[in-house]
Design a protein around this motif. Structure first.
Motif, PDB file in Angstrom:
ATOM      1  N   LYS A  45      10.717   5.108  17.507  1.00  0.00           N
ATOM      2  CA  LYS A  45      10.639   3.937  18.118  1.00  0.00           C
ATOM      3  C   LYS A  45      10.264   3.186  16.553  1.00  0.00           C
ATOM      4  O   LYS A  45       9.728   3.127  16.430  1.00  0.00           O
ATOM      5  N   GLY A  46      11.451   2.557  15.638  1.00  0.00           N
ATOM      6  CA  GLY A  46      10.807   2.659  14.741  1.00  0.00           C
ATOM      7  C   GLY A  46      10.910   2.497  13.448  1.00  0.00           C
ATOM      8  O   GLY A  46      10.650   4.099  13.659  1.00  0.00           O
ATOM      9  N   LEU A  47       9.959   2.586  12.507  1.00  0.00           N
ATOM     10  CA  LEU A  47       9.732   2.730  11.403  1.00  0.00           C
ATOM     11  C   LEU A  47       7.892   2.551  11.624  1.00  0.00           C
ATOM     12  O   LEU A  47       7.467   2.119  11.853  1.00  0.00           O
ATOM     13  N   THR A  55       0.358  -1.409  -0.474  1.00  0.00           N
ATOM     14  CA  THR A  55      -0.141  -0.224   0.348  1.00  0.00           C
ATOM     15  C   THR A  55       0.960   1.325  -0.107  1.00  0.00           C
ATOM     16  O   THR A  55       0.103   2.285  -0.492  1.00  0.00           O
ATOM     17  N   HIS A  56       2.275   0.996   0.205  1.00  0.00           N
ATOM     18  CA  HIS A  56       3.039   2.799   0.271  1.00  0.00           C
ATOM     19  C   HIS A  56       4.414   2.162  -0.941  1.00  0.00           C
ATOM     20  O   HIS A  56       4.486   1.436  -0.434  1.00  0.00           O
ATOM     21  N   HIS A  57       4.873   2.875  -0.589  1.00  0.00           N
ATOM     22  CA  HIS A  57       6.582   2.727  -1.471  1.00  0.00           C
ATOM     23  C   HIS A  57       7.748   3.526  -0.516  1.00  0.00           C
ATOM     24  O   HIS A  57       8.827   3.431  -1.794  1.00  0.00           O
ATOM     25  N   ARG A  58       6.786   4.279   0.782  1.00  0.00           N
ATOM     26  CA  ARG A  58       8.226   4.511   1.554  1.00  0.00           C
ATOM     27  C   ARG A  58       8.094   4.515   3.156  1.00  0.00           C
ATOM     28  O   ARG A  58       6.915   4.506   2.937  1.00  0.00           O
ATOM     29  N   LEU A  59       9.158   4.567   3.695  1.00  0.00           N
ATOM     30  CA  LEU A  59       8.920   4.189   5.654  1.00  0.00           C
ATOM     31  C   LEU A  59       8.977   5.919   5.476  1.00  0.00           C
ATOM     32  O   LEU A  59       9.787   6.715   5.297  1.00  0.00           O
ATOM     33  N   ARG A  60       9.219   5.394   6.988  1.00  0.00           N
ATOM     34  CA  ARG A  60       9.688   7.331   7.748  1.00  0.00           C
ATOM     35  C   ARG A  60      10.068   6.685   8.849  1.00  0.00           C
ATOM     36  O   ARG A  60       9.670   5.693  10.138  1.00  0.00           O
TER      37      ARG A  60
END
Length: 627
Positions: A230-232, A219-224
Motif C-alpha cells: 500500500k504505497g511507498l 532525510t532520505h534519498h530513496r523510497l521503497r
C-alpha cells in the motif's frame, strides 16, 4: 441547469436563477463547503441569454454552498470556477455563500434589463465569478481578484501555489526590469543548490534561530514499496548521513562558496545575485503574500570596508524604491527595521514599506547590512596590500519576491478586478475589432495596421479577434485581467478613421483619431504611449494620495489604539523610545508592529518623548497592522 438548444418555452432566466439560489442557499445552514454553481443558457433564446455570457457560452455564475465533490464539471467553463472555489476554501466566514447568492441574484435582476454600452456590445458583469466588494470583505475581494484574473491556482501541496501564465507574465515583466537594474550596479547572476547541509545553518547562531521553525528537511534519498503493498515509504537504507535543508535563503551556501572565491583585496567587491525559489514552511498562507514556496531574487555581496558594504545595502534599497514607484506605481517609505524586526543575522535591515488600500502595511523589499557575521562564521578573509594580514570581509544581502505581486494587486485593483500599471502589464493595449456579417475585412485590416505600428514602437499589444464571441464578453475578459488600455474599432469607427478607447483604471472612454482626412495614418503609437504614460502617472498619484491621507501623527498610544479598534487603519508616525519589551506589549495588545524607522523623519525625534513610555524618544517610528 441547462436550457436545451431547441427549447423555447421556459421560465424567465431571473426566476430560474432565484429559484436555484434560494434552494441551494439553504444548504449553508447545514455547514456544507462553499462551492460554485454555474447556470448555463447556451443556445437558449435571446431573452434567456441576456442573463450574461462568457467565452461564447452564455452563462451566469454565483458562488454557492454545495456538497463536496459535487461540482458541475459538465457546465461550460466550470474549471475556472472550481479554481475560484479552491482559492476561497480558506477564506470567508460561514454564511458568506448566502451573501454571495443574494449579491448575484440582485446583479442578475439588474442585468435582465439588457442595458447596452455606448458601442452596442452589451457588457455583462455577471459573465464570470462575483467579485466581493472591498468595503464588504477585503480579504475575500483579494482572493476574488486573483481568481478572476487567472493569476494563480492552488496546488495539491498545501501552502504552495501554481502560478498560471497570466501571473507568470506579470512576474516576468517585473523580473526582467529589476534584473537590468541589478546588473547596472555591477552585480552578476549565478545559481546555487536548492539543498543546504543542516550543519551550515548552525554556523550562524542568529540565522538558524530565525529560520529553524520554517525549514523543510530531506532525510532520505530513496523510497521503497511498503511490505503491505500500500504505497511507498522512505527506504531505511537510504537515510542521508546529514539531513539537507530545502533552501529557505542562501546566505550559508553562498558564503561557503565565497570562502573559495575570495583570497585577495583584488577579488573585492564581489557582487552575486540569484533568481530562485525558496521554501519556508508557513502555517497560515495567503496567495503571493505568504506561501510555503515562492519565487524571489537574493543578492549577496562582500566588501573590504564596512562603509562600502553599508553604501551597497542603501544603494539596493534605492533600486527597490525605484522599481516600486517607477514600474509598479507603488509609493513606498524607506526605513530601518527595529531590532526585533531585523533579518536573522543582520546588523541592520533596511526596508521599503507600502500601504495597501485598506490601510494595512506590506513589507515590499529588504536590504541587509550583515556586518562580518557570515564572514566569521565561514572564515571568509582577504589579504591586503601588505599581504601580512588577512581581514574578514563585510557583507550585504538583499531581496524581493513574488510578494510584490500581492502588493501590486492590493494597491491598484478595484471591485471590477485586476488593475495593472502599463509599465508592468504583459499586455498594455488590447485591440478589439467589432466585425459584422459584411465589411469585416476592412475593419480587421485597419486593426492589424494599428497593431503593427504599436508593436514597432515597443508597445505590448494583443488583437482579440476570437470568433463567435460578442464584444461585451471580450471587454469583460480583459477588464478582469487588468489590461490598461482598450481600443475598439467597428464599421462606424473605420469610416471616421478612429478607434473608441477605454482606460481600465478609471473607466473613462474617449475616441482617438487614427488617420488624417486624406486617409494617412497619424502617429498612433505616440498617441497611445501618451495615454499609457498618463495612466501610469495617475495610478501612482492615486496611490500616494490614499497613503498620505492615512498617515496619522498621534500623541499617545491610546489615540492609536482607539483608531485601530475602530478599524481606522494606516501608518502611525510616532516618537518612540526603543524598547523590545514595550514593542512586544504593543504588538500583543493592538496587533500593530513597528514597520520601520523612516529614514527621512529621524531628525524629528530630537526633544520628543515616546508616545508609549514617556521616555526621551530615540527614533521616529511607523506602527501599523501588517500582512
Amino acid at each position: 441547469a441547462r436550457v436545451g438548444r431547441n427549447t423555447h418555452s421556459c421560465a424567465p432566466p431571473t426566476v430560474l436563477a432565484l429559484v436555484a439560489m434560494t434552494s441551494l442557499s439553504a444548504l449553508a445552514f447545514r455547514g456544507y463547503t462553499r462551492g460554485t454553481l454555474r447556470l448555463s443558457f447556451a443556445g437558449a433564446p435571446s431573452s434567456v441569454r441576456r442573463v450574461g455570457f462568457a467565452a461564447g457560452a452564455h452563462s451566469m455564475t454565483t458562488r454557492m454552498p454545495l456538497l463536496p465533490h459535487r461540482r458541475t464539471s459538465e457546465a461550460a467553463g466550470c474549471a475556472r470556477h472550481e479554481r475560484i472555489m479552491r482559492l476561497h476554501s480558506k477564506a470567508g466566514a460561514e454564511g458568506a455563500g448566502t451573501k454571495a447568492a443574494e449579491a448575484a441574484a440582485a446583479a442578475a435582476t439588474k442585468q435582465k434589463g439588457g442595458k447596452k454600452n455606448a458601442k452596442g456590445g452589451g457588457e455583462s458583469k455577471e459573465a464570470g465569478g462575483v467579485i466581493t466588494p472591498r468595503d464588504q470583505d477585503y480579504s475575500q475581494w483579494y482572493l476574488d481578484v486573483i481568481a478572476e484574473a487567472d493569476l494563480i491556482e492552488n496546488s495539491p501541496v498545501k501552502g504552495c501555489m501554481v502560478i498560471r501564465p497570466n501571473g507568470m507574465a506579470v512576474w516576468e515583466s517585473l523580473r526582467d526590469d529589476l534584473d537590468r537594474r541589478i546588473k547596472a550596479t555591477g552585480t552578476t547572476n549565478a545559481y546555487f543548490p536548492l539543498f543546504i547541509p543542516q550543519s551550515f545553518l548552525s554556523k550562524e547562531a542568529e540565522h538558524v534561530d530565525g529560520f529553524a521553525k520554517e525549514c523543510a528537511v530531506v532525510t532520505h534519498h530513496r523510497l521503497r514499496s511498503r511490505e503491505d503493498g500500500k504505497g511507498l515509504e522512505p527506504d531505511p537504507d537510504a537515510k542521508l548521513e546529514e539531513p539537507l535543508i530545502v533552501r529557505p535563503t542562501s546566505e550559508t551556501m553562498i558564503w561557503y562558496m565565497f570562502k573559495n572565491w575570495i583570497q585577495s583585496y583584488r577579488d573585492l567587491p564581489l557582487k552575486i545575485n540569484q533568481w530562485a525559489n525558496v521554501v519556508r514552511w508557513e502555517l497560515r498562507t495567503r496567495p503571493f503574500l505568504r506561501s510555503a514556496e515562492f519565487l524571489w531574487q537574493e543578492g549577496h555581496t562582500a566588501h573590504a570596508t564596512p562603509e562600502e558594504a553599508l553604501e551597497t545595502s542603501k544603494q539596493m534599497l534605492d533600486v527597490y524604491e525605484d522599481v516600486a514607484r517607477g514600474l509598479l506605481a507603488i509609493p513606498v517609505i524607506k526605513g530601518m527595521k527595529s531590532e526585533t524586526e531585523r533579518f536573522a543575522g543582520a546588523s541592520e535591515t533596511f526596508t521599503i514599506e507600502a500601504m495597501m488600500q485598506n490601510g494595512w502595511a506590506l513589507q515590499a523589499g529588504t536590504s541587509h547590512f550583515l556586518g562580518q557575521n557570515f564572514a566569521k562564521a565561514f572564515d571568509v578573509k582577504y589579504s591586503t596590500d601588505s599581504e601580512a594580514d588577512r581581514d574578514y570581509v563585510w557583507a550585504t544581502s538583499w531581496g524581493v519576491s513574488t510578494r510584490l505581486l500581492g502588493a501590486l494587486i492590493m494597491t491598484h485593483s478595484d471591485d471590477n478586478g485586476l488593475v495593472l500599471p502599463p509599465k508592468v502589464a504583459p499586455t498594455q493595449v488590447v485591440l478589439i475589432p467589432i466585425v459584422k456579417a459584411s465589411g469585416g475585412e476592412e475593419v480587421v485590416s485597419f486593426v492589424s495596421e494599428i497593431a503593427t505600428r504599436l508593436r514597432a514602437a515597443g508597445i505590448r499589444v494583443h488583437v482579440d479577434d476570437r470568433p463567435g464571441m460578442r464584444p461585451g464578453a471580450k471587454y469583460y475578459h480583459w477588464e478582469r485581467r487588468g489590461v490598461p488600455f482598450r481600443m475598439e474599432v467597428g464599421a462606424r469607427d473605420l469610416k471616421k478613421g478612429s478607434a473608441f478607447c477605454a482606460r481600465r483604471h478609471d473607466g473613462s472612454k474617449t475616441p482617438m483619431q487614427i488617420t488624417n482626412e486624406d486617409g494617412t495614418f497619424r502617429d498612433v503609437a505616440a498617441q497611445v504611449q501618451e495615454e499609457l504614460d498618463s495612466i501610469q502617472a495617475s495610478l501612482l498619484e492615486n496611490a500616494e494620495k490614499r497613503r498620505d491621507e492615512r498617515i496619522f501623527r498621534v500623541d499617545s498610544y491610546d489615540q492609536m489604539k482607539q483608531k485601530l479598534d475602530k478599524e481606522e487603519y494606516g501608518f502611525f508616525l510616532v516618537p518612540w523610545a526603543a524598547d523590545n519589551d514595550n514593542e512586544e506589549a504593543i504588538k500583543q495588545d493592538s496587533k500593530a508592529t513597528i514597520r520601520c524607522y523612516p529614514l527621512e523623519n529621524q531628525d524629528e525625534a530630537e526633544g520628543k518623548t515616546c508616545f508609549y513610555s514617556g521616555k526621551p524618544a530615540t527614533h521616529m517610528a511607523i506602527f501599523a497592522r501588517a500582512y
